[in-house]
Design a protein around this motif. Structure first.
Motif, PDB file in Angstrom:
ATOM      1  N   LEU A 137      -0.897  -4.974   3.826  1.00 23.19           N
ATOM      2  CA  LEU A 137      -1.145  -5.661   5.093  1.00 23.19           C
ATOM      3  C   LEU A 137      -2.621  -5.620   5.466  1.00 23.19           C
ATOM      4  CD1 LEU A 137      -0.179  -6.986   7.751  1.00 23.19           C
ATOM      5  CD2 LEU A 137       0.234  -4.682   8.634  1.00 23.19           C
ATOM      6  N   LEU A 138      -3.221  -4.451   5.353  1.00 20.61           N
ATOM      7  CA  LEU A 138      -4.636  -4.298   5.695  1.00 20.61           C
ATOM      8  C   LEU A 138      -5.526  -5.097   4.752  1.00 20.61           C
ATOM      9  CD1 LEU A 138      -4.758  -0.476   6.523  1.00 20.61           C
ATOM     10  CD2 LEU A 138      -4.921  -2.371   8.143  1.00 20.61           C
ATOM     11  N   LEU A 139      -5.178  -5.136   3.469  1.00 24.22           N
ATOM     12  CA  LEU A 139      -5.965  -5.916   2.508  1.00 24.22           C
ATOM     13  C   LEU A 139      -5.928  -7.396   2.842  1.00 24.22           C
ATOM     14  CD1 LEU A 139      -5.247  -4.305  -0.990  1.00 24.22           C
ATOM     15  CD2 LEU A 139      -7.487  -4.649   0.078  1.00 24.22           C
ATOM     16  N   LEU A 140      -4.754  -7.903   3.193  1.00 27.49           N
ATOM     17  CA  LEU A 140      -4.626  -9.314   3.545  1.00 27.49           C
ATOM     18  C   LEU A 140      -5.467  -9.646   4.781  1.00 27.49           C
ATOM     19  CD1 LEU A 140      -0.794  -9.882   2.961  1.00 27.49           C
ATOM     20  CD2 LEU A 140      -2.695 -10.701   1.549  1.00 27.49           C
ATOM     21  N   MET A 141      -5.422  -8.770   5.786  1.00 26.78           N
ATOM     22  CA  MET A 141      -6.205  -8.999   6.999  1.00 26.78           C
ATOM     23  C   MET A 141      -7.696  -8.843   6.719  1.00 26.78           C
ATOM     24  SD  MET A 141      -3.867  -7.397  10.040  1.00 26.78           S
ATOM     25  CE  MET A 141      -4.796  -8.370  11.234  1.00 26.78           C
TER      26      MET A 141
ATOM     27  N   GLY B 280       2.959   7.223   7.379  1.00 21.12           N
ATOM     28  CA  GLY B 280       2.995   5.775   7.218  1.00 21.12           C
ATOM     29  C   GLY B 280       3.704   5.090   8.370  1.00 21.12           C
ATOM     30  N   ASN B 281       4.801   5.687   8.818  1.00 20.49           N
ATOM     31  CA  ASN B 281       5.517   5.117   9.970  1.00 20.49           C
ATOM     32  C   ASN B 281       4.645   5.124  11.216  1.00 20.49           C
ATOM     33  OD1 ASN B 281       7.849   4.697   8.469  1.00 20.49           O
ATOM     34  ND2 ASN B 281       8.747   6.671   9.020  1.00 20.49           N
ATOM     35  N   ILE B 282       3.977   6.240  11.448  1.00 22.10           N
ATOM     36  CA  ILE B 282       3.122   6.349  12.632  1.00 22.10           C
ATOM     37  C   ILE B 282       2.009   5.312  12.590  1.00 22.10           C
ATOM     38  CG2 ILE B 282       1.433   7.826  13.811  1.00 22.10           C
ATOM     39  CD1 ILE B 282       3.183  10.220  13.018  1.00 22.10           C
ATOM     40  N   PHE B 283       1.401   5.131  11.409  1.00 20.24           N
ATOM     41  CA  PHE B 283       0.318   4.152  11.311  1.00 20.24           C
ATOM     42  C   PHE B 283       0.833   2.744  11.559  1.00 20.24           C
ATOM     43  CE2 PHE B 283      -2.019   0.971   8.919  1.00 20.24           C
ATOM     44  CZ  PHE B 283      -3.267   1.100   9.509  1.00 20.24           C
ATOM     45  N   ILE B 284       1.959   2.385  10.953  1.00 22.31           N
ATOM     46  CA  ILE B 284       2.504   1.030  11.116  1.00 22.31           C
ATOM     47  C   ILE B 284       2.859   0.755  12.573  1.00 22.31           C
ATOM     48  CG2 ILE B 284       4.474  -0.448  10.558  1.00 22.31           C
ATOM     49  CD1 ILE B 284       4.419   0.808   7.735  1.00 22.31           C
TER      50      ILE B 284
ATOM     51  N   SER C 188       1.552   2.247  15.191  1.00 22.11           N
ATOM     52  CA  SER C 188       0.294   2.204  15.952  1.00 22.11           C
ATOM     53  C   SER C 188      -0.433   0.889  15.737  1.00 22.11           C
ATOM     54  CB  SER C 188      -0.612   3.380  15.545  1.00 22.11           C
ATOM     55  OG  SER C 188      -0.008   4.619  15.811  1.00 22.11           O
ATOM     56  N   TYR C 189      -0.505   0.461  14.479  1.00 19.89           N
ATOM     57  CA  TYR C 189      -1.215  -0.771  14.156  1.00 19.89           C
ATOM     58  C   TYR C 189      -0.484  -1.982  14.730  1.00 19.89           C
ATOM     59  CZ  TYR C 189      -4.418  -3.633  11.401  1.00 19.89           C
ATOM     60  OH  TYR C 189      -5.399  -4.512  11.012  1.00 19.89           O
ATOM     61  N   GLY C 190       0.845  -1.953  14.659  1.00 19.78           N
ATOM     62  CA  GLY C 190       1.620  -3.037  15.249  1.00 19.78           C
ATOM     63  C   GLY C 190       1.429  -3.125  16.746  1.00 19.78           C
ATOM     64  N   ALA C 191       1.441  -1.964  17.411  1.00 20.35           N
ATOM     65  CA  ALA C 191       1.217  -1.938  18.863  1.00 20.35           C
ATOM     66  C   ALA C 191      -0.176  -2.441  19.204  1.00 20.35           C
ATOM     67  CB  ALA C 191       1.424  -0.518  19.392  1.00 20.35           C
ATOM     68  N   MET C 192      -1.153  -2.090  18.357  1.00 20.29           N
ATOM     69  CA  MET C 192      -2.525  -2.549  18.580  1.00 20.29           C
ATOM     70  C   MET C 192      -2.624  -4.071  18.461  1.00 20.29           C
ATOM     71  SD  MET C 192      -5.883  -1.935  16.239  1.00 20.29           S
ATOM     72  CE  MET C 192      -5.270  -3.221  15.141  1.00 20.29           C
ATOM     73  N   LEU C 193      -1.983  -4.647  17.454  1.00 16.17           N
ATOM     74  CA  LEU C 193      -2.023  -6.100  17.274  1.00 16.17           C
ATOM     75  C   LEU C 193      -1.358  -6.822  18.443  1.00 16.17           C
ATOM     76  CD1 LEU C 193      -1.220  -6.458  13.460  1.00 16.17           C
ATOM     77  CD2 LEU C 193      -3.447  -6.649  14.583  1.00 16.17           C
ATOM     78  N   LEU C 194      -0.220  -6.304  18.898  1.00 13.39           N
ATOM     79  CA  LEU C 194       0.460  -6.905  20.042  1.00 13.39           C
ATOM     80  C   LEU C 194      -0.411  -6.830  21.293  1.00 13.39           C
ATOM     81  CD1 LEU C 194       4.112  -5.576  19.543  1.00 13.39           C
ATOM     82  CD2 LEU C 194       3.283  -7.912  19.210  1.00 13.39           C
ATOM     83  N   MET C 195      -1.087  -5.709  21.472  1.00 13.90           N
ATOM     84  CA  MET C 195      -1.966  -5.557  22.622  1.00 13.90           C
ATOM     85  C   MET C 195      -3.114  -6.565  22.559  1.00 13.90           C
ATOM     86  SD  MET C 195      -5.253  -4.267  23.264  1.00 13.90           S
ATOM     87  CE  MET C 195      -5.503  -3.107  21.927  1.00 13.90           C
TER      88      MET C 195
END
Length: 351
Positions: A338-342, A10-14, A16-23
């Motif tokens: 978070l994913l459901l909201l998006m 879960g930490n790795i996904f969060i 990764s996903y956070g870094a992706m959104l920032l990018m």
């Protein structure tokens, strides 16, 4: 070195996903500033920015798990199954499974999108233009490497501590929601479950990478040719035929997955029961609708994967040191919310 724990995925996904959104925000801001400075933005520039985002997404998915592992002293190459040694027969079976996944899941996905279209949904996937080689690398090779490292090797590999069946379903759910649109919900969930299954039963991430590559590669080919079935008007008869195609292909797919599991068990030195894999697949499908049938199948699968993956014994319903059933990690719940909201936001904006 430490092992990949239940909460690590879960930490790795969060991260990764956070870094992706920032990018994505950074690339979008750059594109806006450039457009304002230049006074206009052409289609080629938009396509280039889209391709850049797609490529960087997969780079993030590939490297964040290893950076996380390095910070936690986790040997991620071993934990994600990169050093697994699946046999040639398992690779060949995986390649044969790929078109079966397309035939089993694509009709269901088309019907699912049709239902959403009745509600006003008109969204489409983000397109990436380029040569066939460019599309193959961008949409086939990189996702096979990046998404398998994140969703199967890291996420499913971590969630296995709560049971293999749980890991397969939850990683598939997150994989599906992460794509963010109804057009990629059903196919991605079903494919994600198959990919996690293959990852576990082969004890190797590379067959899953092969299947992921072939799935995307076949999809590119289907998009480039005129397939009448995919372009027909959706009618009640079309839906009925689609469901029948999915059912038949799904049963054959189940038989192929059983054969793959038997081959992995054989490689692990375990004897397998004889009989017809196709008949067993039909039987298992029927048993899923009986009380406790699905639970019994997952329990058996859990026991068989324990044979294939020596050195660890994962309980079907693991408990903590106090005898209490292990709960879903808070970071996984946060990721799903978070994913459901998006997902809901993207769907509403496409209506």
């Amino acid at each position: 070195m430490n092992k990949l724990g239940l909460k690590d995925g879960g930490n790795i996904f969060i991260y990764s996903y956070g870094a992706m959104l920032l990018m994505q925000v950074a690339v979008s801001v750059y594109a806006i500033v450039k457009a304002v400075y230049a006074g206009q933005t052409d289609a080629a520039e938009i396509s280039l920015n889209t391709m850049l985002i797609v490529i960087l997404n997969q780079v993030i998915y590939m490297f964040v798990p290893y950076l996380y592992g390095r910070s936690r002293k986790i040997y991620m190459s071993a934990e994600t199954g990169l050093f697994g040694r699946a046999g040639i027969k398992e690779y060949l079976l995986t390649a044969a499974i790929s078109p079966l996944c397309i035939m089993a899941f694509l009709p269901l996905a088309l019907v699912f999108v049709y239902v959403f279209s009745l509600l006003g949904y008109s969204g489409s996937d983000i397109g990436v233009d380029g040569s066939f080689l460019t599309l193959t690398i961008t949409l086939c090779v990189l996702p096979a490497l990046g998404e398998e490292t994140l969703f199967r090797g890291s996420l499913a590999g971590s969630l296995r501590h709560k049971g293999y069946g749980y890991a397969i379903i939850m990683s598939a759910l997150i994989f599906s929601l992460a794509h963010g649109s109804p057009s990629q919900t059903v196919h991605q969930f079903c494919l994600g479950a198959v990919l996690a299954y293959i990852f576990f039963v082969t004890n190797d991430i590379k067959p899953a990478m092969l299947l992921h590559f072939l799935n995307n590669f076949i999809s590119i080919i289907l998009d480039s040719v005129n397939v009448p079935f995919l372009n027909m008007e959706i009618t009640p008869l079309y839906i009925l035929v689609s469901l029948c195609v999915s059912l038949v292909a799904g049963i054959i797919l189940g038989a192929a997955l059983k054969l793959l599991k038997a081959q992995s068990l054989k490689r692990a030195g375990s004897k397998t029961a004889g009989g017809s894999y196709l008949a067993d697949s039909i039987k298992d499908f029927c048993n899923m609708f009986r009380k406790g049938g699905l639970k019994a199948q997952i329990k058996r699968l859990n026991a068989e994967i324990n044979i294939i993956r020596p050195g660890e014994q994962v309980d079907f319903c693991p408990v903590d040191e106090n005898g209490q059933k292990i709960k879903t990690p808070a970071n996984i719940i946060f990721a799903i919310v978070l994913l459901l909201l998006m997902y809901i936001g993207n769907t509403v904006l496409s209506m």
